[in-house]
Enzyme design. Structure first.
Site, mmCIF file in Angstrom:
data_model
loop_
_atom_site.group_PDB
_atom_site.id
_atom_site.type_symbol
_atom_site.label_atom_id
_atom_site.label_comp_id
_atom_site.label_asym_id
_atom_site.label_seq_id
_atom_site.Cartn_x
_atom_site.Cartn_y
_atom_site.Cartn_z
ATOM 1 N N HIS A 122 -3.235 1.830 -0.449
ATOM 2 C CA HIS A 122 -2.571 1.923 -1.753
ATOM 3 C C HIS A 122 -2.603 3.395 -2.179
ATOM 4 O O HIS A 122 -3.532 4.121 -1.813
ATOM 5 C CB HIS A 122 -3.391 1.067 -2.726
ATOM 6 C CG HIS A 122 -2.815 0.910 -4.086
ATOM 7 N ND1 HIS A 122 -2.929 1.872 -5.059
ATOM 8 C CD2 HIS A 122 -2.132 -0.111 -4.654
ATOM 9 C CE1 HIS A 122 -2.354 1.443 -6.166
ATOM 10 N NE2 HIS A 122 -1.859 0.242 -5.950
ATOM 11 N N ASP B 107 -12.195 0.394 -0.551
ATOM 12 C CA ASP B 107 -11.345 0.002 -1.669
ATOM 13 C C ASP B 107 -11.357 -1.527 -1.712
ATOM 14 O O ASP B 107 -10.727 -2.187 -0.879
ATOM 15 C CB ASP B 107 -9.927 0.553 -1.451
ATOM 16 C CG ASP B 107 -8.954 0.087 -2.539
ATOM 17 O OD1 ASP B 107 -9.329 -0.779 -3.348
ATOM 18 O OD2 ASP B 107 -7.815 0.587 -2.553
ATOM 19 N N GLN C 29 -8.567 -5.545 -3.764
ATOM 20 C CA GLN C 29 -8.003 -6.857 -3.407
ATOM 21 C C GLN C 29 -9.017 -7.774 -2.731
ATOM 22 O O GLN C 29 -8.752 -8.963 -2.570
ATOM 23 C CB GLN C 29 -6.784 -6.678 -2.472
ATOM 24 C CG GLN C 29 -5.628 -5.922 -3.100
ATOM 25 C CD GLN C 29 -4.980 -6.654 -4.263
ATOM 26 O OE1 GLN C 29 -5.168 -7.853 -4.467
ATOM 27 N NE2 GLN C 29 -4.201 -5.940 -5.059
ATOM 28 N N LYS D 253 -8.320 -7.713 -11.908
ATOM 29 C CA LYS D 253 -7.810 -8.480 -10.764
ATOM 30 C C LYS D 253 -8.720 -9.647 -10.424
ATOM 31 O O LYS D 253 -8.531 -10.331 -9.425
ATOM 32 C CB LYS D 253 -7.674 -7.560 -9.543
ATOM 33 C CG LYS D 253 -6.578 -6.501 -9.688
ATOM 34 C CD LYS D 253 -6.356 -5.783 -8.386
ATOM 35 C CE LYS D 253 -5.634 -4.476 -8.513
ATOM 36 N NZ LYS D 253 -4.213 -4.583 -8.863
ATOM 37 N N CYS E 198 3.116 0.415 -4.572
ATOM 38 C CA CYS E 198 2.259 1.611 -4.536
ATOM 39 C C CYS E 198 1.748 1.869 -3.122
ATOM 40 O O CYS E 198 0.581 2.249 -2.928
ATOM 41 C CB CYS E 198 1.088 1.499 -5.512
ATOM 42 S SG CYS E 198 1.594 1.234 -7.202
HETATM 43 N N1 C6P Z 1 -2.617 -2.880 -6.793
HETATM 44 C C1 C6P Z 1 -0.673 -4.310 -6.893
HETATM 45 O O1 C6P Z 1 0.197 -4.940 -7.493
HETATM 46 P P1 C6P Z 1 -5.932 -0.305 -10.352
HETATM 47 O O2 C6P Z 1 -4.502 -0.203 -10.746
HETATM 48 O O3 C6P Z 1 -6.632 1.016 -10.446
HETATM 49 O O4 C6P Z 1 -6.671 -1.414 -11.039
HETATM 50 O O5 C6P Z 1 -5.948 -0.726 -8.803
HETATM 51 C C2 C6P Z 1 -5.402 0.132 -7.867
HETATM 52 C C3 C6P Z 1 -5.393 -0.493 -6.499
HETATM 53 C C4 C6P Z 1 -6.163 0.064 -5.505
HETATM 54 N N2 C6P Z 1 -6.213 -0.471 -4.276
HETATM 55 C C5 C6P Z 1 -5.530 -1.580 -3.963
HETATM 56 C C6 C6P Z 1 -5.651 -2.149 -2.588
HETATM 57 C C7 C6P Z 1 -4.718 -2.186 -4.923
HETATM 58 O O6 C6P Z 1 -4.036 -3.270 -4.606
HETATM 59 C C8 C6P Z 1 -4.633 -1.623 -6.220
HETATM 60 C C9 C6P Z 1 -3.728 -2.203 -7.266
HETATM 61 C C10 C6P Z 1 -1.717 -3.566 -7.687
HETATM 62 O O7 C6P Z 1 -0.749 -4.299 -5.666
HETATM 63 C C11 C6P Z 1 -1.071 -2.674 -8.694
HETATM 64 S S1 C6P Z 1 -0.112 -1.384 -7.936
#
Ligand code: C6P
Length: 419
Positions: free
Chosen positions: A124, A201, A204, A227, A367
Site C-alpha cells: 500500500h 504492515d 489488513q 479497520k 492506494c
Molecule cells: N487501506 C483500503 O481501502 P490507514 O489509512 O492509515 O488507516 O491505513 C493505511 C493502510 C496501510 N496498509 C494497508 C495494507 C492498507 O490496506 C491500508 C488502508 C484502505 O485498502 C484505505 S486506502
C-alpha cells in the site's frame, strides 16, 4: 463456525439502514469496518461522563480518563501478545502515521547511503512513500520483492533481495488488493539473519486473523483501529522495547518530555516519548470494546468465517462470464479482500451501479498504483468482508453484477472481446 452471524448483525445499527431503497450490503470493509453498539456507546459515555485531558490533571475526571486510556493500551498489547504492553504500544492516528513514525524516528538514525530498504510489489502507498521519502533524505536504496503469477511473493526473489546491505524489511502481512497472506515469520527470520529489522504492515491482517508479535518476532507492527470495529483516528505502532528506547522522538511537543530548557530537552519514558500533544483520547478509549468484541468472537472464528465467505465469493465471481478475479484463488492462502474486474466495464461505473442496488464496494487503485501496473490494469473493483457479512450478501453482489450487465451489456462485450 463458532458464532451466529445473524445474531451479531443486531449489534451493528448501521446494518439496518437502506441505501437507494435497498438493504445495505456493506462490502467495503478493507477500507473501514462498521462499529458495534458497544463502541458507539463507549464514545458517548466518555463524552458524557469522563471527558478530560489525560496524564496532566489531578482531578477525578482526568484520573478516570487516564486510567481508561492506559487500560486500552494494555488491552491492545495483550491482543497482539506484546511482551511489555505498557511500553511497546504507541497510539498514533492510523497505520500510515505508525509507518511514518518508524521511517523517520528509526530511519533517520539508522540509514545511510548504500543501505537497502526492502519491501514488496504489493505494498500500500502507506508502506511505500514513507520509505521513498526517507531514502531521499538518507541516500538509502529501495528494493522490492517481486510477485509470481498467482499473486504470492517470489521466495527466490526474497532470498536474493534480503542480504547484508538490507537494514529494514517493511512488508504487508495481508494485501489489501490481492488478499495474499505473506509469510512474515519466515521473512523476519531472513531479515534478522541479515542483521536487518522488520516492520509488518498489519492494517489488513490484525483485524482478520490471530497475530502474535512474539511468534512472528517482528520488530515493528502497524495497524488501524477503524479497520477492526474501532473508531477512526486511532493507529497503533507496536515496537520492541529495546528498539523504541534508543529511537529519537518523531514529533516534539507537550507530553513527550521530562525536562525542557530553552536550548534542549530530555524525553519522557516509553511510550509517552512518541505521543506528543493531546492524543485522541475518546477514540483510544472506545477502541477497547472493539477488541473485547473480537476476542469474544475469537480471532480463529473470525478467520474461519471470512475464509469460508471469501471462498464462496471467489467461486461465485468466477462463475460470472467476463469477471477476472486477481490474487490467490484458494481462500486458505488469503484474506477477504477480493479484487476483480468485469469485462471492460470501468470499476467506477460498476461501483455506481452496485451502489444503486445497495451494494457498497470500493473501486479504484486502492492506494497501490505500482501493483496495479504489475497487474496491467489502471483500476479494479474490490469486495471485502468482515465478521457480519453473509453468503446472501455475496449473492446480492452477483445479482447486482447482472444489473450492470443489463445496463452496460458488459458480459456480451467480454464475450465479443474473447472471440
Ligand atoms: N487501506 C483500503 O481501502 P490507514 O489509512 O492509515 O488507516 O491505513 C493505511 C493502510 C496501510 N496498509 C494497508 C495494507 C492498507 O490496506 C491500508 C488502508 C484502505 O485498502 C484505505 S486506502
Amino acid at each position: 463456525m463458532t458464532y451466529d452471524v445473524d445474531v451479531i448483525r443486531r449489534d451493528f445499527p448501521i446494518l439496518e439502514r437502506n441505501v437507494h431503497g435497498k438493504p445495505l450490503v456493506y462490502l467495503d470493509n478493507a477500507a473501514t469496518t462498521q462499529k458495534p453498539r458497544s463502541v458507539i456507546d463507549r464514545l458517548v459515555h466518555y463524552y458524557e461522563h469522563e471527558n478530560a485531558n489525560i496524564h496532566r490533571g489531578l482531578h477525578t475526571l482526568a484520573e478516570e480518563a487516564t486510567a481508561a486510556y492506559e487500560a486500552s493500551r494494555l488491552k491492545v498489547g495483550e491482543f497482539i501478545n506484546a511482551e511489555h504492553p505498557g511500553q511497546e504500544i504507541i497510539f498514533t492516528r492510523n497505520t500510515t502515521e505508525s509507518i511514518n513514525l518508524v521511517a523517520n524516528a528509526w530511519g533517520r538514525k539508522n540509514l545511510k547511503p548504500g543501505d537497502e530498504i526492502v519491501f514488496s510489489a504489493m505494498e500500500h502507498h502507506s508502506n511505500l512513500i514513507p520509505w521513498q521519502l526517507i531514502a531521499l533524505a538518507t541516500g538509502a536504496r529501495l528494493r522490492f520483492i517481486e510477485l509470481d503469477e498467482s499473486g504470492h511473493l517470489r521466495r527466490d526473489d526474497a532470498l536474493a533481495k534480503i542480504g547484508e546491505r538490507t537494514k529494514i524489511v517493511a512488508i504487508t502481512q495481508m494485501s489489501n488488493v490481492l488478499g495474499t497472506i505473506n509469510p512474515v515469520k519466515e521473512l523476519a527470520q531472513l531479515a534478522h539473519r541479515a542483521g536487518a529489522v522488520v516492520l509488518v504492515d498489519g492494517a489488513q491482517s490484525v483485524p482478520h486473523m490471530p497475530v502474535d508479535v512474539r511468534d512472528i518476532d517482528c520488530d515493528f507492527l502497524a495497524f488501524s483501529a477503524h479497520k477492526m470495529l474501532g473508531p477512526t483516528g486511532v493507529g497503533v505502532l507496536y515496537g520492541k522495547r529495546d528498539l523504541l528506547e534508543v529511537m529519537d522522538p518523531f514529533l516534539g511537543g507537550g507530553e513527550m518530555i521530562k525536562r525542557v530548557t530553552f536550548e534542549s530537552s530530555t524525553y519522557a519514558d516509553l511510550p509517552h516519548k512518541f505521543e506528543a500533544g493531546t492524543p485522541n483520547i475518546a477514540d483510544v478509549i472506545a477502541f477497547a470494546p472493539a477488541i473485547d468484541y473480537l476476542q469474544a468472537l475469537g480471532m480463529d472464528a473470525v478467520r474461519e468465517h471470512e475464509r469460508d465467505l471469501t471462498q464462496y465469493a471467489i467461486d461465485a465471481l468466477e462463475r460470472v462470464e467476463g469477471v477476472t478475479v486477481y490474487g490467490p484463488k484458494d481462500a486458505t492462502e488469503r484474506g477477504g479482500a477480493v479484487t476483480f474486474n468485469y469485462g471492460d466495464l470501468h470499476p467506477h461505473d460498476l461501483s455506481q451501479v452496485l451502489d444503486a442496488e445497495g451494494v457498497a464496494i470500493r473501486a479504484g487503485h486502492h492506494c497501490a498504483q505500482p501493483l496495479m501496473r504489475e497487474l496491467g490494469v489502471v483500476a479494479t473493483a474490490r469486495a471485502s468482508f468482515y465478521v457480519y457479512n453473509r453468503t446472501d450478501e455475496v449473492d446480492a453482489l452477483i445479482d447486482a453484477l447482472g444489473a450492470a450487465d443489463r445496463i452496460f451489456g458488459n458480459a456480451s462485450t467480454a464475450r465479443a472481446a474473447a472471440r
